[in-house]
Design a protein around this motif. Structure first.
Motif, short mmCIF file in Angstrom:
data_model
loop_
_atom_site.label_atom_id
_atom_site.label_comp_id
_atom_site.label_asym_id
_atom_site.label_seq_id
_atom_site.Cartn_x
_atom_site.Cartn_y
_atom_site.Cartn_z
N LEU A 1 38.49 -7.24 47.81
CA LEU A 1 37.97 -5.90 48.11
C LEU A 1 38.96 -5.12 48.94
O LEU A 1 39.24 -3.94 48.67
CB LEU A 1 36.63 -6.03 48.85
CG LEU A 1 35.94 -4.71 49.21
CD1 LEU A 1 35.60 -3.92 47.95
CD2 LEU A 1 34.68 -4.98 50.04
N ALA A 2 39.56 -5.76 49.94
CA ALA A 2 40.55 -5.09 50.79
C ALA A 2 41.78 -4.70 49.98
O ALA A 2 42.33 -3.60 50.15
CB ALA A 2 40.96 -6.00 51.95
N GLY A 3 42.22 -5.57 49.07
CA GLY A 3 43.37 -5.24 48.23
C GLY A 3 43.09 -4.06 47.32
O GLY A 3 43.96 -3.19 47.14
N GLY A 4 41.90 -4.00 46.76
CA GLY A 4 41.56 -2.88 45.88
C GLY A 4 41.45 -1.56 46.62
O GLY A 4 41.68 -0.50 46.03
N LEU A 5 41.11 -1.62 47.91
CA LEU A 5 40.97 -0.40 48.72
C LEU A 5 42.23 -0.06 49.51
O LEU A 5 42.26 0.94 50.23
CB LEU A 5 39.80 -0.56 49.70
CG LEU A 5 38.40 -0.75 49.08
CD1 LEU A 5 37.38 -1.05 50.16
CD2 LEU A 5 37.99 0.49 48.28
N ALA A 6 43.28 -0.87 49.37
CA ALA A 6 44.49 -0.71 50.18
C ALA A 6 45.12 0.66 49.99
O ALA A 6 45.17 1.20 48.88
CB ALA A 6 45.51 -1.79 49.83
N THR A 7 45.60 1.21 51.10
CA THR A 7 46.27 2.51 51.06
C THR A 7 47.71 2.43 51.54
O THR A 7 48.39 3.46 51.64
CB THR A 7 45.51 3.54 51.93
OG1 THR A 7 45.39 3.03 53.27
CG2 THR A 7 44.11 3.79 51.37
N LEU B 1 48.06 -4.20 51.53
CA LEU B 1 48.03 -4.93 50.26
C LEU B 1 48.65 -6.32 50.42
O LEU B 1 48.11 -7.32 49.90
CB LEU B 1 48.78 -4.15 49.19
CG LEU B 1 48.61 -4.74 47.78
CD1 LEU B 1 47.25 -4.35 47.21
CD2 LEU B 1 49.71 -4.29 46.85
N ILE B 2 49.78 -6.43 51.12
CA ILE B 2 50.44 -7.73 51.30
C ILE B 2 49.54 -8.67 52.12
O ILE B 2 49.42 -9.86 51.81
CB ILE B 2 51.81 -7.56 51.98
CG1 ILE B 2 52.78 -6.82 51.05
CG2 ILE B 2 52.38 -8.91 52.37
CD1 ILE B 2 53.06 -7.55 49.76
N VAL B 3 48.89 -8.14 53.16
CA VAL B 3 47.97 -8.96 53.95
C VAL B 3 46.83 -9.47 53.07
O VAL B 3 46.41 -10.64 53.17
CB VAL B 3 47.43 -8.17 55.16
CG1 VAL B 3 46.28 -8.93 55.83
CG2 VAL B 3 48.53 -7.90 56.16
N ALA B 4 46.32 -8.59 52.19
CA ALA B 4 45.25 -9.00 51.28
C ALA B 4 45.72 -10.09 50.33
O ALA B 4 44.99 -11.04 50.04
CB ALA B 4 44.74 -7.79 50.50
N ARG B 5 46.95 -9.98 49.84
CA ARG B 5 47.49 -11.00 48.94
C ARG B 5 47.70 -12.33 49.66
O ARG B 5 47.48 -13.41 49.09
CB ARG B 5 48.81 -10.52 48.34
CG ARG B 5 48.67 -9.45 47.30
CD ARG B 5 47.91 -9.94 46.09
NE ARG B 5 48.76 -10.69 45.16
CZ ARG B 5 48.32 -11.40 44.14
NH1 ARG B 5 47.01 -11.53 43.93
NH2 ARG B 5 49.15 -12.03 43.34
N ILE B 6 48.13 -12.28 50.93
CA ILE B 6 48.27 -13.51 51.71
C ILE B 6 46.90 -14.18 51.86
O ILE B 6 46.77 -15.40 51.69
CB ILE B 6 48.88 -13.20 53.09
CG1 ILE B 6 50.35 -12.80 52.94
CG2 ILE B 6 48.74 -14.39 54.03
CD1 ILE B 6 50.99 -12.31 54.22
N ALA B 7 45.88 -13.37 52.16
CA ALA B 7 44.53 -13.92 52.30
C ALA B 7 44.04 -14.50 50.98
O ALA B 7 43.38 -15.55 50.95
CB ALA B 7 43.57 -12.84 52.80
N GLN B 8 44.34 -13.84 49.86
CA GLN B 8 43.98 -14.38 48.55
C GLN B 8 44.67 -15.72 48.30
O GLN B 8 44.06 -16.65 47.75
CB GLN B 8 44.35 -13.39 47.44
CG GLN B 8 43.39 -12.23 47.28
CD GLN B 8 43.75 -11.40 46.06
OE1 GLN B 8 44.93 -11.14 45.78
NE2 GLN B 8 42.75 -10.97 45.31
N GLY B 9 45.94 -15.81 48.68
CA GLY B 9 46.68 -17.06 48.49
C GLY B 9 46.10 -18.19 49.32
O GLY B 9 45.95 -19.32 48.84
#
Length: 481
Positions: free
Chosen positions: A103-109, A114-122
């Motif tokens: 959700l955070a990655g989709g709302l990233a501005t 976005l990179i933090v969201a991808r790290i969390a996804q990983g």
């Protein structure tokens, strides 16, 4: 909770799935499929994301690399944490983090968000994948039921990687790149709603202590290795940062081996690694994921840079490969039941080798699709026979207390294979294309580089066949349950 209660589903006799076990299987497979999709769903969308959020050209690669580093580097660590706190608990917690991060990655501005969201996804992937696989192996008795479950799991994992490439193109073209993130949210919520009621907790009766020195050294070592390969794929094998990452990772993995010899409760007991099934099974798994996922990358270059296909058309072309992996996943349990895991490993490897080598004949016109499509279908069938054979081999004959470790090792092999295959093949293409990148090389140079890399790919598959034939001879999987 005692072991008998924790592994109650696995005590079900017979060869048929009960209604409850079907629900358990469906929940775990949906989660694993979603995780596999995440590995490739953003590949096609990267240029759109770069334009939308203002990524630099050099920074764009970190959208994929940050995810891959965490997914591969922390898998073994979280596999043991699942043994400590409960595999169901970490499975659910990881899914919650994945949903929130998506959700955070989709709302990233901004690029940072976005990179933090991808790290969390990983990190979530590193937690959920081994926990889900452990829950799968402890919910189904060793034999036909487990082989069927692992076959379906392997098929959907491989098909998910291919589906991600297709789905990413469709969502980006029709809606927005943001939906490549948002699509995870409802799936994660659905699994979180159903899983607590149908999945029972699974953990060893005696909780092991966390080997912190071992966990740190192996995690940092894997991060260094994966970073080094990713950097080499982008900048070549002479890049200083790539060499530093590979060397530093190798040193830390050596330190890890020394630590494991001395601590009273090691993260990876050496007696487990001495099992032929565990050691060589994971080598075969690594080769299986290196070869098939990197072949998708090579054929993407061929379709887009040589034949001029759009990203969407290239992604759709891989639907045939996806069908092949699903067919292979359905076929694998039957092959193992009638023969052995060695039969699946050798036969699958030979099929994959032949149909990968056939791709060496590809030319520079779209008429060669008549060869590419059936070759990728049958190559996918062969690859999935190997993957299921690897999963069964690497997790069989082990007590419940070691299933978290076994599935953590198997998942680590899978994640590292997915991560390092593409940069290795990318470096080969770049080197044989006269040093030009895939984006700047001519169509003919790309075709030459891809052909050389495909030859290396086929040789690696054949190496896996030889390893299986030499080191796993006489190993049969029990088929009674």
């Amino acid at each position: 909770m005692g072991l008998a209660t924790a592994t109650a589903p696995g005590t079900v006799p017979g060869r048929r799935l009960t209604g409850r076990l079907k629900v358990v299987l469906a929940v775990l497979l949906v989660a694993q499929f979603m995780l596999a999709v995440d590995f490739s769903i953003l590949n096609v969308a990267l240029p759109e994301i770069g334009d939308g959020l203002g990524f630099s050209l050099g920074g764009l690669q970190w959208i994929a690399t940050s995810f891959a580093l965490c997914a591969a580097g922390f898998t073994l660590f979280f596999g043991r944490v699942g043994d400590l706190v409960g595999r169901k608990r970490i499975f659910l917690a990881g899914l919650a983090v994945l949903g929130a991060a998506s959700l955070a990655g989709g709302l990233a501005t901004s690029p940072t968000v976005l990179i933090v969201a991808r790290i969390a996804q990983g990190l979530a992937t590193a937690a959920v994948t081994p926990a889900g696989l452990s829950l799968l192996t402890t919910s189904f008795p060793e034999g036909p039921l487990r082989e069927k479950a692992l076959g379906l799991n392997g098929a959907l994992m491989s098909a998910g990687f291919t589906t991600g490439a297709v789905l990413g193109g469709v969502l980006t073209d029709l809606l927005s790149w943001r939906w490549s993130f948002f699509v995870n949210v409802p799936v994660a919520l659905a699994v979180l709603l159903v899983a607590p009621a149908v999945i029972k907790e699974s953990r060893p009766v005696e909780r092991p202590r966390l080997d912190l020195p071992g966990a740190l050294s192996v995690t940092l070592g894997l991060l260094g290795i994966v970073y080094g390969f990713a950097r080499a794929g982008e900048h070549g094998w002479t890049d200083g940062s790539a060499l530093a990452g590979l060397l530093g990772g190798a040193v830390l993995l050596a330190v890890f081996c020394l630590v494991e010899r001395r601590v009273p409760q090691p993260l990876v007991p050496l007696h487990v690694l001495r099992r032929r099934t565990v050691a060589w099974g994971n080598v075969l798994g690594l080769l299986a994921f290196v070869t098939e996922t990197s072949l998708v990358y090579l054929l993407t270059l061929y379709l887009q840079r040589t034949l001029g296909f759009s990203a969407l058309m290239a992604g759709v072309s891989f639907g045939v490969l996806g069908l092949g992996t699903v067919a292979g996943g359905m076929l694998a349990p039957r092959v193992i039941a009638r023969g052995s895991t060695l039969t699946a490993l050798v036969a699958g490897g030979l099929i994959q080798t032949v149909f990968t080598a056939v791709l060496l004949l590809l030319g520079d016109s779209a008429s060669w699709m008549w060869l590419l499509l059936p070759a990728t279908f049958f190559g996918g069938v062969g690859n999935m026979l190997v993957i299921v054979g690897f999963m069964v081999t690497a997790t069989s004959g082990l007590p419940d207390r070691e299933q978290g470790l076994a599935t953590g090792l198997a998942t680590m092999s899978q994640q590292i294979g997915i991560t390092m295959g593409t940069p290795v093949m990318s470096a080969i293409v770049t080197a044989t294309a006269g040093g030009a990148t895939a984006a700047t090389a001519t169509a003919g140079a790309v075709l030459h580089g891809v052909t050389v890399a495909i030859a290396v790919n086929a040789a690696l598959v054949l190496l896996g066949v030889l390893i299986a034939a030499l080191f796993l001879r006489g190993r049969r999987t029990p088929t009674g349950a």
